[in-house]
Design a protein around this motif. Structure first.
Motif, PDB file in Angstrom:
ATOM      1  N   GLY A 154      70.344  27.853 142.357  1.00 27.73           N
ATOM      2  CA  GLY A 154      68.892  28.029 142.406  1.00 27.73           C
ATOM      3  C   GLY A 154      68.329  27.654 143.762  1.00 27.73           C
ATOM      4  N   ASN A 155      68.836  26.569 144.362  1.00 35.17           N
ATOM      5  CA  ASN A 155      68.386  26.171 145.695  1.00 35.17           C
ATOM      6  C   ASN A 155      68.683  27.251 146.725  1.00 35.17           C
ATOM      7  OD1 ASN A 155      67.831  23.801 144.357  1.00 35.17           O
ATOM      8  ND2 ASN A 155      69.489  22.621 145.301  1.00 35.17           N
ATOM      9  N   ILE A 156      69.896  27.816 146.645  1.00 36.10           N
ATOM     10  CA  ILE A 156      70.319  28.839 147.606  1.00 36.10           C
ATOM     11  C   ILE A 156      69.461  30.096 147.484  1.00 36.10           C
ATOM     12  CG2 ILE A 156      72.204  30.407 148.189  1.00 36.10           C
ATOM     13  CD1 ILE A 156      74.132  28.131 147.448  1.00 36.10           C
ATOM     14  N   ILE A 157      69.229  30.528 146.241  1.00 33.72           N
ATOM     15  CA  ILE A 157      68.427  31.736 146.028  1.00 33.72           C
ATOM     16  C   ILE A 157      66.999  31.510 146.507  1.00 33.72           C
ATOM     17  CG2 ILE A 157      67.445  33.260 144.265  1.00 33.72           C
ATOM     18  CD1 ILE A 157      70.011  32.915 142.679  1.00 33.72           C
ATOM     19  N   ASN A 158      66.437  30.349 146.218  1.00 37.00           N
ATOM     20  CA  ASN A 158      65.090  30.035 146.696  1.00 37.00           C
ATOM     21  C   ASN A 158      65.003  30.109 148.212  1.00 37.00           C
ATOM     22  OD1 ASN A 158      63.840  29.523 144.198  1.00 37.00           O
ATOM     23  ND2 ASN A 158      62.777  27.749 145.038  1.00 37.00           N
ATOM     24  N   ALA A 159      65.955  29.468 148.887  1.00 32.20           N
ATOM     25  CA  ALA A 159      65.949  29.462 150.350  1.00 32.20           C
ATOM     26  C   ALA A 159      66.059  30.878 150.898  1.00 32.20           C
ATOM     27  CB  ALA A 159      67.104  28.602 150.870  1.00 32.20           C
ATOM     28  N   PHE A 160      66.905  31.694 150.296  1.00 37.69           N
ATOM     29  CA  PHE A 160      67.094  33.066 150.774  1.00 37.69           C
ATOM     30  C   PHE A 160      65.819  33.893 150.597  1.00 37.69           C
ATOM     31  CE2 PHE A 160      68.271  37.515 150.024  1.00 37.69           C
ATOM     32  CZ  PHE A 160      68.977  37.789 151.192  1.00 37.69           C
ATOM     33  N   ILE A 161      65.212  33.818 149.426  1.00 42.97           N
ATOM     34  CA  ILE A 161      64.026  34.639 149.156  1.00 42.97           C
ATOM     35  C   ILE A 161      62.865  34.245 150.061  1.00 42.97           C
ATOM     36  CG2 ILE A 161      62.254  35.142 147.432  1.00 42.97           C
ATOM     37  CD1 ILE A 161      64.431  35.016 145.308  1.00 42.97           C
ATOM     38  N   PHE A 162      62.608  32.954 150.171  1.00 47.57           N
ATOM     39  CA  PHE A 162      61.465  32.515 150.982  1.00 47.57           C
ATOM     40  C   PHE A 162      61.726  32.696 152.478  1.00 47.57           C
ATOM     41  CE2 PHE A 162      60.251  30.530 147.020  1.00 47.57           C
ATOM     42  CZ  PHE A 162      58.869  30.639 147.034  1.00 47.57           C
ATOM     43  N   ALA A 163      63.000  32.742 152.885  1.00 48.55           N
ATOM     44  CA  ALA A 163      63.308  33.005 154.288  1.00 48.55           C
ATOM     45  C   ALA A 163      62.908  34.416 154.698  1.00 48.55           C
ATOM     46  CB  ALA A 163      64.801  32.795 154.543  1.00 48.55           C
ATOM     47  N   LEU A 164      62.876  35.333 153.735  1.00 52.55           N
ATOM     48  CA  LEU A 164      62.538  36.732 154.030  1.00 52.55           C
ATOM     49  C   LEU A 164      61.038  36.997 154.017  1.00 52.55           C
ATOM     50  CD1 LEU A 164      65.283  38.563 151.943  1.00 52.55           C
ATOM     51  CD2 LEU A 164      65.308  38.035 154.383  1.00 52.55           C
ATOM     52  N   ILE A 165      60.248  36.071 153.489  1.00 52.72           N
ATOM     53  CA  ILE A 165      58.802  36.302 153.382  1.00 52.72           C
ATOM     54  C   ILE A 165      58.133  36.474 154.750  1.00 52.72           C
ATOM     55  CG2 ILE A 165      56.616  35.217 152.704  1.00 52.72           C
ATOM     56  CD1 ILE A 165      57.991  34.185 150.219  1.00 52.72           C
ATOM     57  N   PRO A 166      58.426  35.628 155.766  1.00 50.30           N
ATOM     58  CA  PRO A 166      57.796  35.856 157.075  1.00 50.30           C
ATOM     59  C   PRO A 166      58.085  37.243 157.643  1.00 50.30           C
ATOM     60  CG  PRO A 166      58.790  33.685 157.001  1.00 50.30           C
ATOM     61  CD  PRO A 166      59.237  34.390 155.763  1.00 50.30           C
ATOM     62  N   THR A 167      59.299  37.728 157.455  1.00 49.17           N
ATOM     63  CA  THR A 167      59.639  39.069 157.933  1.00 49.17           C
ATOM     64  C   THR A 167      58.840  40.126 157.184  1.00 49.17           C
ATOM     65  OG1 THR A 167      61.880  38.367 158.490  1.00 49.17           O
ATOM     66  CG2 THR A 167      61.510  40.725 158.221  1.00 49.17           C
ATOM     67  N   ALA A 168      58.708  39.944 155.870  1.00 49.03           N
ATOM     68  CA  ALA A 168      57.931  40.895 155.076  1.00 49.03           C
ATOM     69  C   ALA A 168      56.476  40.937 155.546  1.00 49.03           C
ATOM     70  CB  ALA A 168      58.006  40.518 153.594  1.00 49.03           C
ATOM     71  N   VAL A 169      55.919  39.777 155.860  1.00 52.69           N
ATOM     72  CA  VAL A 169      54.536  39.726 156.349  1.00 52.69           C
ATOM     73  C   VAL A 169      54.411  40.477 157.673  1.00 52.69           C
ATOM     74  CG1 VAL A 169      52.710  38.191 157.197  1.00 52.69           C
ATOM     75  CG2 VAL A 169      54.030  37.564 155.158  1.00 52.69           C
ATOM     76  N   ILE A 170      55.357  40.261 158.573  1.00 51.21           N
ATOM     77  CA  ILE A 170      55.323  40.941 159.868  1.00 51.21           C
ATOM     78  C   ILE A 170      55.440  42.451 159.691  1.00 51.21           C
ATOM     79  CG2 ILE A 170      56.543  41.254 162.058  1.00 51.21           C
ATOM     80  CD1 ILE A 170      57.360  38.324 161.894  1.00 51.21           C
ATOM     81  N   ILE A 171      56.370  42.888 158.845  1.00 50.52           N
ATOM     82  CA  ILE A 171      56.559  44.326 158.626  1.00 50.52           C
ATOM     83  C   ILE A 171      55.297  44.955 158.036  1.00 50.52           C
ATOM     84  CG2 ILE A 171      57.880  46.067 157.368  1.00 50.52           C
ATOM     85  CD1 ILE A 171      59.411  44.757 159.638  1.00 50.52           C
ATOM     86  N   LEU A 172      54.707  44.306 157.031  1.00 50.06           N
ATOM     87  CA  LEU A 172      53.493  44.842 156.416  1.00 50.06           C
ATOM     88  C   LEU A 172      52.343  44.899 157.412  1.00 50.06           C
ATOM     89  CD1 LEU A 172      53.596  43.027 152.938  1.00 50.06           C
ATOM     90  CD2 LEU A 172      54.011  45.450 153.396  1.00 50.06           C
ATOM     91  N   PHE A 173      52.258  43.893 158.274  1.00 48.45           N
ATOM     92  CA  PHE A 173      51.167  43.855 159.250  1.00 48.45           C
ATOM     93  C   PHE A 173      51.316  44.962 160.291  1.00 48.45           C
ATOM     94  CE2 PHE A 173      47.648  41.545 161.066  1.00 48.45           C
ATOM     95  CZ  PHE A 173      47.693  41.866 162.415  1.00 48.45           C
ATOM     96  N   THR A 174      52.541  45.332 160.612  1.00 49.10           N
ATOM     97  CA  THR A 174      52.788  46.302 161.678  1.00 49.10           C
ATOM     98  C   THR A 174      52.918  47.742 161.190  1.00 49.10           C
ATOM     99  OG1 THR A 174      55.189  45.931 161.516  1.00 49.10           O
ATOM    100  CG2 THR A 174      53.952  44.573 163.085  1.00 49.10           C
ATOM    101  N   LEU A 175      52.838  47.953 159.877  1.00 50.06           N
ATOM    102  CA  LEU A 175      53.045  49.312 159.365  1.00 50.06           C
ATOM    103  C   LEU A 175      52.014  50.302 159.899  1.00 50.06           C
ATOM    104  CD1 LEU A 175      54.098  48.794 155.620  1.00 50.06           C
ATOM    105  CD2 LEU A 175      55.470  49.684 157.510  1.00 50.06           C
ATOM    106  N   ARG A 176      50.761  49.909 159.888  1.00 54.99           N
ATOM    107  CA  ARG A 176      49.697  50.842 160.281  1.00 54.99           C
ATOM    108  C   ARG A 176      48.969  50.385 161.539  1.00 54.99           C
ATOM    109  NH1 ARG A 176      46.831  52.537 154.493  1.00 54.99           N
ATOM    110  NH2 ARG A 176      48.740  53.319 153.486  1.00 54.99           N
ATOM    111  N   ARG A 177      49.553  49.484 162.265  1.00 52.06           N
ATOM    112  CA  ARG A 177      48.914  48.988 163.480  1.00 52.06           C
ATOM    113  C   ARG A 177      49.867  49.111 164.657  1.00 52.06           C
ATOM    114  NH1 ARG A 177      47.500  45.540 159.350  1.00 52.06           N
ATOM    115  NH2 ARG A 177      45.260  45.120 159.045  1.00 52.06           N
ATOM    116  N   LYS A 178      49.297  49.293 165.814  1.00 51.17           N
ATOM    117  CA  LYS A 178      50.087  49.273 167.042  1.00 51.17           C
ATOM    118  C   LYS A 178      50.294  47.815 167.427  1.00 51.17           C
ATOM    119  CE  LYS A 178      50.314  51.016 171.761  1.00 51.17           C
ATOM    120  NZ  LYS A 178      49.627  51.791 172.833  1.00 51.17           N
ATOM    121  N   THR A 179      51.536  47.369 167.333  1.00 51.04           N
ATOM    122  CA  THR A 179      51.832  45.949 167.490  1.00 51.04           C
ATOM    123  C   THR A 179      52.811  45.728 168.633  1.00 51.04           C
ATOM    124  OG1 THR A 179      51.591  45.716 165.096  1.00 51.04           O
ATOM    125  CG2 THR A 179      52.552  43.864 166.279  1.00 51.04           C
TER     126      THR A 179
END
Length: 367
Positions: A152-177
């Motif tokens: 459970g600790n490992i899965i938690n760390a893995f999932i939350f580690a990807l959240i910053p990347t997801a935020v960056i990708i979503l922010f840059t989808l429709r914007r010139k970044t």
């Protein structure tokens, strides 16, 4: 440091070891340079299985491996302990040291080229803070897919580690970044996760704090045979994908205008690179914690010998990153009464090197 500089000067001066563009010369000299790094890595990896706080010789470690392969049962309790240490602790740590060091170094080299920032590393976009928050959430609050378990600790760390990347990708989808904007978004998410992690630590027990501290600075002590397939896969994916893309990443590093003129979409390429870096880094981080300075320093060392062409920098970074982490892990095992987290050693080694490169780049201007 002077010895390191003299070695580099020797390579650059003898028989035009490096050509005028800073790229490694072709042919036998290039192979020789790789061998100079690969041979110590092989020797260090093999020797590391006998490095311990307990009295153990290399011959004893090798005999323990042979006995385990042959299925020979240990008669004495001391022999059983030695075999358990070598087979189920030190060999997995050696393999993980190679895989994790290579993954972090390669991802760091690619990040520095893709976003054109010599201070970038695999954690630049907030992966480490996300993973730390996920681990803290599981350890302190017991909130995970499998509460109270290491999985459970490992899965938690893995999932939350990807959240910053997801935020960056979503922010840059429709914007010139720009690359700078991507970094700033990652830093913003990092501060949010860091603040939340700090708040939860105030309610943690002393044992939980100790575990989180060890994980936060990075350690190979928790690695087992079960985690080896994951870290090896991450290393192969990082090296394979980025070696295939090395020409495209080199073009992006030359500038967005040049990349666009050559038919490369720098925005989409950076998004893809960010996803691959995040997946590979998150995979190794959730097993070892955030081991610092490997992905920041090693790419610069590789470029000093091989120039800036990622065709050469990626494999060189993989070998040097693995060598640094394996050697650091050996040192970390024999310090103190119970050893130190390996991240402490990489920080001690990496900090003066970082200052050296910072001063050197300051004099010459950022490339």
């Amino acid at each position: 440091m002077q010895i390191f500089g003299n070695l580099l000067s020797h390579f650059r001066s003898k028989d035009e070891f490096i050509d005028a563009d800073g790229f490694i010369a072709k042919g036998k000299r290039k192979t020789l340079c790789y061998l100079i790094f690969i041979i110590p890595l092989v020797i260090a990896s093999v020797f590391s299985i006998s490095v311990s706080l307990y009295p153990m010789t290399f011959q004893t470690a090798i005999q323990a491996v042979i006995d385990a392969i042959n299925g020979k049962e240990a008669i004495a309790y001391e022999d059983w302990i030695m075999r358990e240490l070598v087979v189920n602790t030190y060999i997995p740590r050696a393999i993980a040291g190679v895989a994790v060091g290579a993954t972090l170094a390669v991802c760091g080299a690619v990040m520095q080229s893709a976003i054109k920032n010599p201070l970038a590393d695999p954690y630049t976009t907030g992966i480490s803070s996300g993973a730390m928050f996920g681990m803290t959430l599981a350890v302190v609050a017991g909130i995970s897919f499998f509460p109270g378990t290491e999985l459970g600790n490992i899965i938690n760390a893995f999932i939350f580690a990807l959240i910053p990347t997801a935020v960056i990708i979503l922010f840059t989808l429709r914007r010139k970044t720009t690359p700078t904007t991507m970094i700033l978004i990652g830093i913003g998410v990092m501060y949010v996760f860091t603040a939340a992690t700090t708040l939860m630590k105030y309610t943690a027990s002393s044992s939980d704090i100790a575990k989180l501290y060890s994980w936060g600075v990075g350690t190979l002590a928790e690695v087992s045979w079960d985690s080896i397939p994951f870290v090896i896969t991450a290393a192969f994916v990082a090296i394979g994908v980025f070696m295939y893309m090395n020409g495209t990443i080199n073009v992006i590093g030359a500038g967005d205008n040049i990349a666009t003129a050559l038919g490369v979409n720098p925005k989409r390429c950076r998004q893809f690179i960010l996803v691959v870096v995040s997946m590979c880094t998150a995979t190794v981080v959730c097993f070892t914690g955030t081991i610092g300075f490997v992905g920041l320093i090693i790419p610069h060392v590789a470029r000093m010998f091989f120039g800036s062409n990622l065709k050469y920098v990626i494999p060189a970074s993989a070998v040097l990153g693995a060598l640094l982490l394996v050697c650091s892990d050996m040192i970390s095992r024999v310090i103190g009464t119970s050893g130190l987290p390996v991240g402490v050693i990489t920080t001690v080694i990496g900090s003066p090197l970082f200052i050296y490169f910072l001063v050197k780049q300051r004099r010459n201007g950022w490339s």
